[in-house]
Design an enzyme around this catalytic site. Structure first.
Site, PDB file in Angstrom:
ATOM      1  N   LYS A  46       0.806  -1.224   0.000  1.00 10.27           N
ATOM      2  CA  LYS A  46       0.000   0.000   0.000  1.00 10.27           C
ATOM      3  C   LYS A  46       0.837   1.271   0.000  1.00 10.27           C
ATOM      4  CE  LYS A  46      -4.068  -1.907  -0.086  1.00 10.27           C
ATOM      5  NZ  LYS A  46      -5.088  -1.573  -1.057  1.00 10.27           N
TER       6      LYS A  46
HETATM    7  N1  PMP Z   1      -3.783  -8.119   1.754  1.00  8.62           N
HETATM    8  C1  PMP Z   1      -3.629  -7.124   2.652  1.00  8.62           C
HETATM    9  C2  PMP Z   1      -2.935  -7.431   3.934  1.00  8.62           C
HETATM   10  C3  PMP Z   1      -4.106  -5.854   2.378  1.00  8.62           C
HETATM   11  O1  PMP Z   1      -3.948  -4.859   3.283  1.00  8.62           O
HETATM   12  C4  PMP Z   1      -4.787  -5.627   1.151  1.00  8.62           C
HETATM   13  C5  PMP Z   1      -5.328  -4.267   0.863  1.00  8.62           C
HETATM   14  N2  PMP Z   1      -6.627  -4.020   1.365  1.00  8.62           N
HETATM   15  C6  PMP Z   1      -4.951  -6.673   0.251  1.00  8.62           C
HETATM   16  C7  PMP Z   1      -4.427  -7.908   0.591  1.00  8.62           C
HETATM   17  C8  PMP Z   1      -5.696  -6.516  -1.055  1.00  8.62           C
HETATM   18  O2  PMP Z   1      -5.078  -5.601  -1.946  1.00  8.62           O
HETATM   19  P1  PMP Z   1      -5.985  -4.659  -2.847  1.00  8.62           P
HETATM   20  O3  PMP Z   1      -6.715  -3.732  -1.928  1.00  8.62           O
HETATM   21  O4  PMP Z   1      -5.035  -3.936  -3.735  1.00  8.62           O
HETATM   22  O5  PMP Z   1      -6.946  -5.509  -3.606  1.00  8.62           O
END
Ligand code: PMP
Length: 348
Positions: A46
């Site tokens: 992120k």
């Molecule tokens: N795994 C974790 C630990 C996350 O923080 C996130 C983000 N919400 C995701 C997976 C999924 O990624 P995305 O939001 O880009 O789909």
């Protein structure tokens, strides 16, 4: 001699390693690599979107010096935003829910962010963390609401960074890309870039039992009856985020807390990879699609964050017993009684 330094911690975002897996994939015929996003400075993928979306808002004149950034986040995006805000001098207000681990909240506060804990209610409820973040933004002058679920800057960040990195690191040999889906930014941006290079790359989304995404992909139906509580953080949704580009995703695999926790713990013990709960989900999804793979395939699993964020969760025996193992035994008993489901033999 040229100095090899970062001007700020923000220069250390991205260019994470792609690490070959061995012990945990002994039963998989393909070569399997993990994109270890927990090695970003904020310990998750992120960081990429926080930096990209904030700089996009600056370029578009939506964010002025001294402004305030609002976001609804389960923690990792918040950490990235808090880090970027600290470096760039913005105020940062993050709305989250009780499900977010205490360590994650303390880390946000350490970086100077203000954290607002919202009740775990339906997304449309005015008290939800989404609506709270948006409302606070409308009440605050010189502020933006990043809106990672719907602002396309999220997927764009991965199109411009994660995708090209994986393509170059595998020298264009990647055949399968497996990533957990929350906001959808990671899978959509990375998957789109990879398919733009080679349309045959298979893009596989990982969803949680309890989330609406996989069923929506298969049927186009938003089925509220799919919604139930689960423990994996960051994975799955009870809304359909605008950043899930369903046409980029070939198919979904659903995973539960139990299999995700076991897989994440194996990664630490057997590969020395201390990664988060949803990284276990991605590995388990690979086990589920083992039959589709051959020795010519090159699979990349996206591991979203670092294990240190879960010391009081999946790496804590008491928490694991209470929140994952006990529930799994209860579910197995009920379902076996109903004669609908018997625990499958693990495929690893
Ligand atoms: N795994 C974790 C630990 C996350 O923080 C996130 C983000 N919400 C995701 C997976 C999924 O990624 P995305 O939001 O880009 O789909």
């Amino acid at each position: 001699m040229e100095l090899r330094t970062c001007n700020s911690i923000l220069d250390a975002i991205g260019n994470t390693p792609l690490v070959r897996l061995h012990e945990v994939v002994k039963s998989i015929p393909a070569k399997v690599y993990a994109k270890v996003e927990g090695m970003n400075p904020g310990l998750s993928s992120k960081d990429r979107i926080a930096l990209y979306m904030i700089e996009k808002a600056e370029k578009e004149g939506r964010l002025q010096p001294g402004g305030t950034i609002f976001e609804a986040t389960s923690g990792n995006t918040g950490y990235g935003i808090a880090m970027v805000s600290a470096v760039k001098g913005y105020n940062c207000v993050l709305c989250t829910t009780k499900k977010t681990s205490q360590e994650k909240i303390q880390a946000l506060e350490a970086l100077g962010a203000q954290v607002v804990i919202c009740p775990s209610v339906h997304a449309a409820d005015p008290r939800s963390y989404y609506n709270t973040a948006e409302r606070l933004h409308t009440e605050t002058p010189n502020s933006i609401y990043l809106n990672q679920n719907f602002d396309c800057g999220n997927a764009e960040a991965h199109y411009h960074t994660t995708g090209p990195e994986i393509w170059q690191q595998t020298q264009g040999t990647i055949t399968h890309y497996i990533a957990c889906v929350g906001t959808g930014g990671t899978i959509s941006g990375t998957g789109k870039y990879l398919k733009d290079q080679n349309p045959n790359v298979q893009v596989i989304g990982v969803d949680a039992y309890g989330s609406v995404l996989a069923k929506y992909h298969e049927t186009g139906e938003f089925d509220e009856s799919e919604i139930s509580p689960y423990q994996v953080e960051g994975l799955g949704k009870t809304i359909i985020p605008g950043n899930v580009y369903f046409d980029v995703i070939d198919h979904f695999i659903k995973v539960n807390d139990y299999n995700s926790a076991i897989a994440a713990r194996r990664l630490a013990k057997e590969e020395g990879l201390f990664v988060g709960f949803s990284s276990g989900s991605a590995l388990h999804a690979l086990y589920e699609m083992k039959e589709e793979l051959t020795e010519n395939d090159v699979v990349v699993l996206l591991f979203s964050d670092h294990g240190s964020k879960y010391l009081n969760k999946i790496f804590n025996e008491a928490w694991l017993e209470e929140n994952v193992f006990k529930k799994d035994r209860e579910d197995a008993k009920v379902q076996t009684l109903n004669n609908q489901w018997v625990r499958k033999t693990p495929s690893w």
